[in-house]
Design a protein around this motif. Structure first.
Motif, PDB file in Angstrom:
ATOM      1  N   LEU A   2       0.823  -1.209   0.000  1.00  0.00           N
ATOM      2  CA  LEU A   2       0.000   0.000   0.000  1.00  0.00           C
ATOM      3  C   LEU A   2       0.854   1.254   0.000  1.00  0.00           C
ATOM      4  O   LEU A   2       0.493   2.251  -0.602  1.00  0.00           O
ATOM      5  CB  LEU A   2      -0.918  -0.023   1.216  1.00  0.00           C
ATOM      6  CG  LEU A   2      -2.011   1.051   1.246  1.00  0.00           C
ATOM      7  CD1 LEU A   2      -2.895   0.955   0.025  1.00  0.00           C
ATOM      8  CD2 LEU A   2      -2.826   0.926   2.516  1.00  0.00           C
ATOM      9  N   LEU A 202      -5.053  -2.668   4.850  1.00  0.00           N
ATOM     10  CA  LEU A 202      -6.302  -2.442   4.126  1.00  0.00           C
ATOM     11  C   LEU A 202      -6.729  -3.759   3.495  1.00  0.00           C
ATOM     12  O   LEU A 202      -5.948  -4.379   2.767  1.00  0.00           O
ATOM     13  CB  LEU A 202      -6.092  -1.375   3.054  1.00  0.00           C
ATOM     14  CG  LEU A 202      -7.300  -0.990   2.199  1.00  0.00           C
ATOM     15  CD1 LEU A 202      -8.321  -0.266   3.046  1.00  0.00           C
ATOM     16  CD2 LEU A 202      -6.867  -0.112   1.035  1.00  0.00           C
ATOM     17  N   TYR A 204      -9.792  -6.063   1.417  1.00  0.00           N
ATOM     18  CA  TYR A 204     -10.994  -6.106   0.582  1.00  0.00           C
ATOM     19  C   TYR A 204     -10.931  -7.368  -0.269  1.00  0.00           C
ATOM     20  O   TYR A 204      -9.879  -8.019  -0.375  1.00  0.00           O
ATOM     21  CB  TYR A 204     -11.105  -4.862  -0.304  1.00  0.00           C
ATOM     22  CG  TYR A 204      -9.946  -4.665  -1.258  1.00  0.00           C
ATOM     23  CD1 TYR A 204      -9.967  -5.201  -2.551  1.00  0.00           C
ATOM     24  CD2 TYR A 204      -8.821  -3.931  -0.875  1.00  0.00           C
ATOM     25  CE1 TYR A 204      -8.911  -5.025  -3.415  1.00  0.00           C
ATOM     26  CE2 TYR A 204      -7.754  -3.746  -1.734  1.00  0.00           C
ATOM     27  CZ  TYR A 204      -7.802  -4.294  -3.006  1.00  0.00           C
ATOM     28  OH  TYR A 204      -6.751  -4.115  -3.863  1.00  0.00           O
ATOM     29  N   ILE A 214     -12.483   1.368  -2.608  1.00  0.00           N
ATOM     30  CA  ILE A 214     -11.076   1.046  -2.332  1.00  0.00           C
ATOM     31  C   ILE A 214     -10.202   2.271  -2.579  1.00  0.00           C
ATOM     32  O   ILE A 214      -9.360   2.638  -1.755  1.00  0.00           O
ATOM     33  CB  ILE A 214     -10.615  -0.138  -3.200  1.00  0.00           C
ATOM     34  CG1 ILE A 214     -11.476  -1.372  -2.928  1.00  0.00           C
ATOM     35  CG2 ILE A 214      -9.142  -0.446  -2.948  1.00  0.00           C
ATOM     36  CD1 ILE A 214     -11.218  -2.525  -3.878  1.00  0.00           C
ATOM     37  N   MET A 217     -10.812   4.980   0.092  1.00  0.00           N
ATOM     38  CA  MET A 217     -10.163   4.672   1.362  1.00  0.00           C
ATOM     39  C   MET A 217      -8.658   4.916   1.272  1.00  0.00           C
ATOM     40  O   MET A 217      -8.050   5.491   2.185  1.00  0.00           O
ATOM     41  CB  MET A 217     -10.449   3.227   1.763  1.00  0.00           C
ATOM     42  CG  MET A 217      -9.845   2.810   3.092  1.00  0.00           C
ATOM     43  SD  MET A 217     -10.534   3.700   4.506  1.00  0.00           S
ATOM     44  CE  MET A 217     -12.081   2.802   4.717  1.00  0.00           C
ATOM     45  N   ARG A 218      -8.052   4.504   0.182  1.00  0.00           N
ATOM     46  CA  ARG A 218      -6.617   4.746   0.001  1.00  0.00           C
ATOM     47  C   ARG A 218      -6.311   6.241   0.024  1.00  0.00           C
ATOM     48  O   ARG A 218      -5.355   6.685   0.666  1.00  0.00           O
ATOM     49  CB  ARG A 218      -6.151   4.153  -1.331  1.00  0.00           C
ATOM     50  CG  ARG A 218      -6.092   2.634  -1.377  1.00  0.00           C
ATOM     51  CD  ARG A 218      -5.821   2.212  -2.800  1.00  0.00           C
ATOM     52  NE  ARG A 218      -5.706   0.768  -2.934  1.00  0.00           N
ATOM     53  CZ  ARG A 218      -5.740   0.131  -4.092  1.00  0.00           C
ATOM     54  NH1 ARG A 218      -5.879   0.814  -5.210  1.00  0.00           N
ATOM     55  NH2 ARG A 218      -5.638  -1.185  -4.138  1.00  0.00           N
ATOM     56  N   ILE A 221      -6.721   7.792   3.609  1.00  0.00           N
ATOM     57  CA  ILE A 221      -5.637   7.395   4.512  1.00  0.00           C
ATOM     58  C   ILE A 221      -4.339   8.097   4.120  1.00  0.00           C
ATOM     59  O   ILE A 221      -3.563   8.513   4.979  1.00  0.00           O
ATOM     60  CB  ILE A 221      -5.478   5.868   4.521  1.00  0.00           C
ATOM     61  CG1 ILE A 221      -6.721   5.215   5.137  1.00  0.00           C
ATOM     62  CG2 ILE A 221      -4.237   5.457   5.303  1.00  0.00           C
ATOM     63  CD1 ILE A 221      -6.679   3.699   5.157  1.00  0.00           C
ATOM     64  N   THR A 232      -7.637   2.658  16.043  1.00  0.00           N
ATOM     65  CA  THR A 232      -8.515   2.870  14.892  1.00  0.00           C
ATOM     66  C   THR A 232      -9.531   3.977  15.147  1.00  0.00           C
ATOM     67  O   THR A 232     -10.032   4.579  14.203  1.00  0.00           O
ATOM     68  CB  THR A 232      -9.251   1.566  14.553  1.00  0.00           C
ATOM     69  OG1 THR A 232      -9.873   1.035  15.740  1.00  0.00           O
ATOM     70  CG2 THR A 232      -8.298   0.524  13.987  1.00  0.00           C
ATOM     71  N   VAL A 268     -14.960  -2.259   2.716  1.00  0.00           N
ATOM     72  CA  VAL A 268     -13.511  -2.169   2.901  1.00  0.00           C
ATOM     73  C   VAL A 268     -13.223  -2.203   4.397  1.00  0.00           C
ATOM     74  O   VAL A 268     -13.928  -1.566   5.186  1.00  0.00           O
ATOM     75  CB  VAL A 268     -12.954  -0.873   2.281  1.00  0.00           C
ATOM     76  CG1 VAL A 268     -11.438  -0.826   2.410  1.00  0.00           C
ATOM     77  CG2 VAL A 268     -13.357  -0.778   0.820  1.00  0.00           C
ATOM     78  N   VAL A 270     -10.259  -1.888   7.561  1.00  0.00           N
ATOM     79  CA  VAL A 270      -8.947  -1.387   7.967  1.00  0.00           C
ATOM     80  C   VAL A 270      -8.603  -1.970   9.327  1.00  0.00           C
ATOM     81  O   VAL A 270      -9.406  -1.897  10.265  1.00  0.00           O
ATOM     82  CB  VAL A 270      -8.927   0.152   8.040  1.00  0.00           C
ATOM     83  CG1 VAL A 270      -7.550   0.644   8.512  1.00  0.00           C
ATOM     84  CG2 VAL A 270      -9.264   0.760   6.692  1.00  0.00           C
ATOM     85  N   SER A 278     -11.461  -3.432  14.305  1.00  0.00           N
ATOM     86  CA  SER A 278     -11.383  -3.178  12.868  1.00  0.00           C
ATOM     87  C   SER A 278     -12.387  -2.100  12.498  1.00  0.00           C
ATOM     88  O   SER A 278     -13.389  -1.896  13.183  1.00  0.00           O
ATOM     89  CB  SER A 278     -11.676  -4.457  12.075  1.00  0.00           C
ATOM     90  OG  SER A 278     -13.024  -4.871  12.253  1.00  0.00           O
TER      91      SER A 278
END
Length: 507
Positions: A2, A202, A204, A214, A217-218, A221, A232, A268, A270, A278
């Motif tokens: 990632l 991450l 999925y 996806i 979320m990337r 973050i 979290t 998704v 994390v 989570s």
């Protein structure tokens, strides 16, 4: 990985990393000095100098406590000390030869700059420097000290798995891997925090989860710019859509089975190293009322308990406000006998209904908070005994009426019936707003605040997903898993609001 996907880093972080971007010349003294300039003042950084084959100078660096010292001794130092084929030292494939023929650790990587080596080194890998070699060698020697897997305390079920997440990232991933043996389950790692650089993952399912979620979320973050992300819960606040709302926009759980169900639905997930919870996204409001055992029991039982949860949510937010409105403004709406009974129980109480309710609600909240902070055995005793003693004493002293104690106790019980703790907190906060509106305008105030809450919910999003779906937008076909849980044979489609790439769960 990632971290390779997040190619654009923050300017401050890039500037910080450039300080460590040192290219190695092969001089072991110069390389050792460069590392000592960065971490040399830390007493837990261990430096070990030795000779490879009694001729070639080498130095090991590792962090005491993070690394398996026995593995370093047996699998790295001992083989190198007794290495005799020194003639291979001058060949270009010397590092490959060491990996394949000498050391017995399976994972070995090389780096050409100190900047790239610092993160794995401070995560528990061991650095090996060899005189004349222009690369750092990194050995995977991390050891994991973790508590044993136990039943989640915040999400207890009558029927279902008894294992829960722990604070170690790789253990939590293994628990998910055990349940999903699909090669499309994708796990991507990265680091959070400019200074702490804590690990996260991450997760999925490729071919099920919508690529838009996806990527979103990337991106979110990658935009996190802070020194440290410990849990979290911190990450959730940094990447959620609306920071002003009291309603959660991500679902958190410490149950692997619930996390697996989210992955299979197209969400998704994390995971964060150091946290047993989570994060799942996107979510809708009704997902907060689901419990894992809804799908383990027969549909009639699950439907009944789910309806009870919705009733509990109504009582938790509205019951004290309705009581205040009735005793303060709308006594005529009560049956005569009930009105007389309530008036008789409140005889001698010096405070109006609003003050009476506020005093009892704050008392209950104090007892709840004290019970959480105290040791478990003492906390349970304080909660039970404190509630009984204070409630009885308050009634005897004429400060509150007996019916007020019943209302507050029923409200507290109802709030505990909701599976998601974070939405319970939202209802607890909104309860005070409802009580204030009831004291001001009676039932009209309750209705007005309720309308504004619904307007807020309709406008709320979770990673672009409508928070109130399938109520708004209205989709009757998706109500099979809403107020009731239909038979599993009829629930062969994934939730359309999540826009899964594979819409069918079966058939």
């Amino acid at each position: 990985m990632l971290k390779k996907l997040f190619s654009k880093l923050h300017s401050d972080e890039v500037r910080k990393e450039k300080e460590y971007e040192i290219k190695f010349t092969g001089d072991i003294d110069e390389t050792v000095q460069s590392i000592n300039n960065i971490v040399g003042e830390s007493d837990d950084i261990i430096q070990r100098d030795f000779l490879i084959g009694k001729k070639i100078r080498a130095t090991l660096f590792f962090v005491d406590g993070l690394c398996d010292s026995a593995s370093i001794e047996q699998d790295v130092i001992r083989p190198l000390i007794y290495f005799t084929d020194v003639k291979r030292y001058d060949q270009k494939d010397f590092l490959t030869y060491l990996q394949e023929e000498v050391v017995t650790i399976s994972e070995l990587t090389t780096e050409t700059s100190l900047e790239k080596a610092m993160l794995p080194f401070l995560s528990g890998e061991t650095i090996l420097i060899i005189d004349g070699i222009k690369e750092l060698i990194l050995f995977e020697t991390r050891q994991f000290n973790e508590r044993s897997i136990s039943e989640p305390e915040s999400e207890i079920v009558v029927r279902g798995p008894r294992d829960g997440f722990v604070e170690t990232l790789h253990t939590n991933i293994l628990q998910i891997r055990r349940r999903i043996r699909d090669p499309n389950l994708t796990v991507q790692f990265g680091a959070l925090g400019r200074r702490a650089k804590s690990d996260f993952a991450l997760l999925y399912i490729k071919g099920v989860t919508n690529q838009r979620y996806i990527d979103e979320m990337r991106y979110r973050i990658s935009c996190v710019d802070t020194d440290q992300v410990v849990e979290t819960g911190t990450l959730e606040q940094l990447i959620e859509d609306n920071v002003l709302t009291v309603f959660p926009q991500m679902l958190r759980t410490e149950r692997p089975d619930k996390t697996v169900a989210a992955l299979m639905s197209g969400q998704v997930v994390v995971l964060h190293d150091g946290s047993p919870f989570s994060l799942m996204a996107p979510i809708t409001f009704h997902m907060l009322f689901r419990s894992p055992e809804d799908y383990y029991d027969r549909w009639q039982i699950s439907s009944f308990t789910r309806l009870l949860r919705y009733l509990a949510a109504f009582l938790a937010m509205f019951l004290p406000a309705i009581y205040i409105a009735m005793v303060s403004y709308h006594q005529g709406m009560l049956p005569t006998l009930m009105a007389i009974s309530i008036a008789g129980s409140r005889e001698g109480v010096p405070f109006p209904g609003f003050i009476e309710a506020i005093v009892m609600e704050i008392t209950i909240e104090l007892l709840r908070e004290a019970g959480v902070r105290l040791p478990r055995a003492v906390g349970q005793t304080i909660g039970i005994v404190g509630g009984l003693v204070i409630g009885d004493a308050a009634v005897r002293a004429g400060i509150v009426s007996p019916i007020m104690v019943i209302v507050v106790a029923l409200t507290a019980i109802a709030s505990f019936a909701i599976p998601a703790y974070n939405v319970t907190i939202a209802f607890r906060l909104l309860r005070f707003l409802m009580m204030l509106s009831a004291a001001t305008l009676g039932l009209y105030g309750i209705v007005i605040v309720y309308i504004f809450i619904n307007i807020h919910l309709v406008g709320l999003r979770s990673f672009g997903t409508y928070y109130t779906s399938p109520f708004a937008p209205y989709r009757y076909s998706e109500w099979l898993d809403m107020f009731i849980r239909a038979p599993l044979s009829l629930m062969n489609k994934r939730f359309p609001e999540l826009k899964p790439e594979d819409k069918n769960k079966s058939g």
